[in-house]
Design an enzyme around this catalytic site. Structure first.
Site, short mmCIF file in Angstrom:
data_model
loop_
_atom_site.label_atom_id
_atom_site.label_comp_id
_atom_site.label_asym_id
_atom_site.label_seq_id
_atom_site.Cartn_x
_atom_site.Cartn_y
_atom_site.Cartn_z
N THR A 49 -19.62 -0.66 -12.40
CA THR A 49 -19.34 0.45 -11.48
C THR A 49 -20.04 1.69 -12.06
O THR A 49 -21.19 1.94 -11.76
CB THR A 49 -17.84 0.68 -11.31
OG1 THR A 49 -17.22 0.82 -12.57
CG2 THR A 49 -17.21 -0.48 -10.57
N LYS A 56 -16.59 -5.37 -17.46
CA LYS A 56 -17.01 -4.11 -16.85
C LYS A 56 -15.93 -3.07 -17.11
O LYS A 56 -14.76 -3.38 -17.35
CB LYS A 56 -17.26 -4.23 -15.35
CG LYS A 56 -16.07 -4.48 -14.51
CD LYS A 56 -15.41 -3.36 -13.72
CE LYS A 56 -15.93 -2.00 -13.88
NZ LYS A 56 -14.91 -1.03 -13.30
N THR A 84 -11.37 0.47 -13.70
CA THR A 84 -10.79 -0.84 -13.96
C THR A 84 -11.60 -1.63 -14.98
O THR A 84 -12.82 -1.62 -14.95
CB THR A 84 -10.74 -1.62 -12.65
OG1 THR A 84 -9.82 -0.99 -11.81
CG2 THR A 84 -10.32 -3.07 -12.89
N GLU A 100 -17.60 6.94 -20.09
CA GLU A 100 -18.26 8.04 -19.39
C GLU A 100 -18.00 9.38 -20.04
O GLU A 100 -16.86 9.77 -20.26
CB GLU A 100 -17.73 8.11 -17.98
CG GLU A 100 -18.28 7.02 -17.14
CD GLU A 100 -18.26 7.43 -15.71
OE1 GLU A 100 -17.51 8.35 -15.38
OE2 GLU A 100 -19.01 6.83 -14.94
N ASN A 153 -15.07 13.19 -13.79
CA ASN A 153 -13.80 12.83 -13.18
C ASN A 153 -13.27 13.90 -12.23
O ASN A 153 -12.19 13.74 -11.67
CB ASN A 153 -12.76 12.53 -14.26
CG ASN A 153 -13.04 11.19 -14.92
OD1 ASN A 153 -12.89 10.15 -14.28
ND2 ASN A 153 -13.48 11.21 -16.16
#
Lengths: 385, 385
Positions: free
Chosen positions: B147, B169, B180, B260, B380
């Site tokens: 993702t 992932k 997730t 991230e 975010n």
């Protein structure tokens, strides 16, 4: 507003002792001139407590406090036995200046952990403050306990023949170096230590304990309440308790409103919970979610991030029942898509309301928090030592 | 590296089904061709679990899994009964394509919460994937479950006559929309479901369960382990358990390394604890402190922020005993100033080691986390829906 000197029987002062490199006021003294000197206090539950907390816990045990000395510019935490001796020496100096007992002097410190206080400056500052004590000194005292606060925080409430006043420091819990919350509250009502203790614990339980800006707990948090009895009025206990809770909530919300780097104040209310504990657990879990807090910073009514936090709790609920309302718009109904999320306006006001309906009972609780912003990261990374 | 197709008896494929607006691969299929089809799985403990988690929990109960279908681009969480029917329909389609039972098809989804999946695309993608299955398809499958990941994550371990392979992932837990974590692990060793379950729970307990990038728990986390028995070798259980733990830790650290917005990977190790629970509680508390995590972002070895978190735990220790070592420098000794903090170099490497010595026993545990950065806030807030 006079804050701690609003009630009769108190004098206060704030001075520049030179502890802070900035040259701003950094030392405050609040003195109870009686005729009563009853007191109660609550302290951080952090097991790595600062020297002044260890000292003040002993002071409060007999329910008498004659004076509170507070310094910014240094937390005196993780400073070992020498740090404790510094606190003791400070209390003795104040006692000597005021003609009281050192064991009736509460000491509060805030600032960086792990550094000794500059004792010469502290002691000289105490002398200066004791000479500057005034019945109009509350505002000056409130200014001198500021650290990263941008405004001083004071509050007052008037009861039936008596007054309650208070001051607080702490830029939420968002500030560098742990943002200690220090609060001094005064009243001229006639109350004994046990009454003060009961009222203070009830009030802090629904105010400061529910303000959770970033989930981080200081080593130095202190809230002290003193009564002088100078009004000569024995208050109705329920009225006093209600006013004290109001005043504490007022100060707690002032702390959040000044939280460093925050752009939103968020009230996370959980309703229809099976118990108060459930309501608090759910509100607190959501209040501590970085994903939720960054979403609010981005003006994004992201109810998925709310639900995923609710799902981590032990509270009683059926997942399929959950509703989430953000600023009055029920964006999630029955754990699914509700009203149009574009109806939620997060951009035009600092205040945000999140209501989580558990449909499992009749209890409710609100926890207040802030969003997680670039400025939070900046102020807690670039500028800390 | 082939990941899930490294062991014999597995085929896989990754395709572009058009679920993602970006046009990147978004659907993967992993098929166990036997001769065995034993399996075990662990799922998120989040009570707001997604439809595919509800479905797959039922599938795993009989210890048999023939295939796993995974989609990115949508979590199928908080989608109610229709969402569950979508998952069911997906499993039936895969079963029909492969000639197996729908109740032996695990379904995994990742993406935004609260939106229905585009079922036409899912079903067409499943057909395309089943036609593309290959014994060299592991790498393609790993790419198609990404993702916000910037790189695919795979790992392999070789045992005595057998192989374990895996793909994962998840950009830490730092990604938008709850990031997730989906993991598929395969082996050609001969193992029954109970053996797989025991080994998987032990391995995830010391790997994925101790990676805590931002404290946020997804609604969709799934780790599934399948054995084909194609190697014809019954492994030594201890060897298999050790290799599986190694592989899971490898994948967990790949997730953190791709978290991230993070600029540091932080290993928070608590040593000399009275119990494993104490060690984990302390490491986890520090790993979740925003103040500590912003300090590391600022290359600041702020041991006061470590100690103040340790102080919030119930672990056994005397505060005056605590030592904190950051990147090999004992900056805090006995709850006070230790070696010169300027000796700590946080700027030149992504890896950070924090060791907290409780001096209360002999147990230890490490929790891995990331720092809290501007990019975390940006990714975010600005880019979430």
């Amino acid at each position: 507003m006079q804050g701690v000197t609003a009630p009769a029987g108190f004098r206060a002062a704030g001075v520049t002792a030179g502890i802070k490199a900035s040259g701003k006021p950094d030392l405050a003294l609040v003195v109870n001139e009686g005729p009563q000197r009853a007191a109660a206090a609550v302290f951080t539950s952090n097991r790595v407590a600062a020297a002044p907390v260890h000292w003040s816990r002993e002071v409060i045990k007999d329910g008498r406090v004659d004076a509170v000395i507070l310094n910014s510019g240094g937390a005196n935490a993780c400073t070992g036995a020498p740090g404790f001796q510094d606190t003791h020496r400070t209390a003795e100096e104040v006692a000597s200046l005021l003609g009281v007992s050192a064991t009736d002097v509460v000491v509060c410190s805030t600032g960086l952990i792990g550094e000794r206080l500059p004792m010469e400056k502290i002691l000289a500052g105490a002398a200066e403050a004791s000479g500057a004590l005034s019945a109009e000194g509350g505002a000056g005292a409130a200014r001198s306990i500021m650290t990263t606060d941008t405004v001083p925080k004071q509050a007052e409430r008037t009861g039936s023949g008596y007054t309650i006043g208070g001051m607080a420091k702490g830029a939420g819990m968002l500030a560098p170096a742990l943002a200690t919350m220090l609060v001094v509250i005064t009243t001229d009502a006639v109350l004994n230590p046990a009454q003060l203790d009961a009222a203070l614990r009830a009030a802090t339980g629904v105010s400061f304990d529910r303000a959770d800006s970033d989930g981080c707990m200081s080593t130095n948090d202190t809230v002290v309440l003193m009564s002088s009895g100078a009004a000569g009025v024995t208050p109705d206990e329920a009225e006093f308790a209600a006013l004290l809770s109001e005043l504490c909530t007022d100060l707690a919300l002032q702390l959040l409103a000044d939280a460093e780097g925050a752009s939103h104040d968020i009230a996370v209310q959980t309703v229809n919970a099976a118990s108060l504990e459930d309501a608090l657990e759910v509100s607190r879990a959501v209040s501590r979610s970085n994903l939720f807090k960054t979403a609010i910073f981005g003006n994004d009514p992201n109810w998925g991030r709310v639900l995923s936090e609710v799902g981590t709790t032990k509270a009683a609920f059926e997942a399929s029942d959950l509703d989430v309302t953000i600023n009055g718009v029920m964006v999630c109904r029955g754990c699914g898509v509700g009203e149009d999320r574009s109806l939620v306006d997060l951009a035009s006001a600092r205040e945000v309301s999140v209501v989580i309906d558990l449909k499992a009972g009749t209890e409710q609780a609100t926890v207040w928090t802030n969003d997680l912003t670039h400025d939070y990261v900046e102020e807690n990374s670039a500028y800390s030592s």
